[in-house]
Design an enzyme around this catalytic site. Sequence first.
Site, short mmCIF file in Angstrom:
data_model
loop_
_atom_site.label_atom_id
_atom_site.label_comp_id
_atom_site.label_asym_id
_atom_site.label_seq_id
_atom_site.Cartn_x
_atom_site.Cartn_y
_atom_site.Cartn_z
CE1 TYR A 1 -0.84 20.88 62.74
CE2 TYR A 1 -2.73 21.97 61.82
CZ TYR A 1 -2.16 20.87 62.41
OH TYR A 1 -2.92 19.75 62.64
CE LYS B 1 -6.95 20.75 78.61
NZ LYS B 1 -8.06 19.99 79.23
CG ASP C 1 -10.83 18.64 77.89
OD1 ASP C 1 -11.14 19.82 77.67
OD2 ASP C 1 -10.48 18.24 79.02
CG ASP D 1 -6.15 19.29 61.27
OD1 ASP D 1 -7.01 18.91 60.45
OD2 ASP D 1 -4.96 18.96 61.21
CG ASP E 1 -10.72 15.34 59.93
OD1 ASP E 1 -10.95 16.32 59.20
OD2 ASP E 1 -9.88 14.46 59.65
#
Length: 332
Positions: A125, A171, A204, A228, A232
Amino acid sequence: MAKYKIAEIPGDGIGPDVMAAAVKVLETLEETRDLSFEFNRLVVGDELKERTGVALPPGTIDEIRKSDVALFAAVGDTAREVLLPIRQQLDLYVNLRPAKVYPNVPHLKEDVDIVMVRENTEGIYKMIGDRGDGWGINVRVITAKASERIARYAFEYAVKYDRKLVTSVHKSNVLNYSCGVFQEACQRVAEEYPGVEFNEVLVDACAMRLILRPEAFDVIVTTNLFGDILSDEAAGLVGGLGMTPSGNIGDDHAMFEPIHGTAPRLAGTGRANPMATILSAGMMLDWLGEKDSAAVVEKAVIDVLKEAKTLTPDLGGSAKTMDVASAVCEKL
Ligand code: ATP
């Protein structure tokens, strides 16, 4: 008496509806506790941009800076133009999102009580990139400085709120450059907190484990994009958008907001659930140091949910936004 200046930013869509509900709750607190609030209403967002061409007027960020804290509701298409500069210019480097199961809120999993600590200023971002004919690039920037301070926030949070486990999510097996920096920063900070358990999960695997065994998580610390998405997912586990508050927090400033957007179809209908914004106001009080008042607000929300008499349609009721606010105020 403690006095606080609050930058009140309702925005668009259901933003003004849910903000009015939260302000009513805060005004009731003024009557019942030794607190006083001065609201400084700031207009930003889609509708303002349509009228004036500008979504975030110059001076808005200074107004927030002059306030003790900001309470924000929702903006739609202009979210990037409004939220990113506020987060970046005020250095609100933490995005804090608790996800927990509340009574009578339809949820997918029991026993979820997770706090997501998302790095809020860098990663993908950072908005560095380019686009050409048939190609696009976004650069992911991860620094040790930002990673260490978000990790430290997560551990300090765990100590302060008696949480037992911090899980670093990354990751690093594939994104070895950027996630490597994040991973090592978390490991370094973890050594400073021997009293808090620490583990690491690849993003993951974390996405899957949140569905299969969410009770295995306590505090999660992660990078901007992963946070982010995962927050959610966590919100979905506990009943979705109408119930989930959040905070954007820095060392000197903070802004609290529900995670939902403007839900334009519900705007002005009185069908929006104000609980996420009321809970965000509760988090705001906690950040201001008003722990008792914060706890009282959350308890009032829980009491209204338990009673299940005054719920908005998303929770299976037929009450209006301001009815829910009044019910919460009665409990206060
Ligand atoms: P935006 O473009 O601003 O993100 P959106 O409608 O696409 O708006 P959200 O506002 O996040 O996205 O909401 C998605 C859906 O979730 C809404 O259409 C609405 O049905 C539901 N929803 C979101 N917030 C609330 C709320 N506070 N109360 C009730 N339902 C909500």
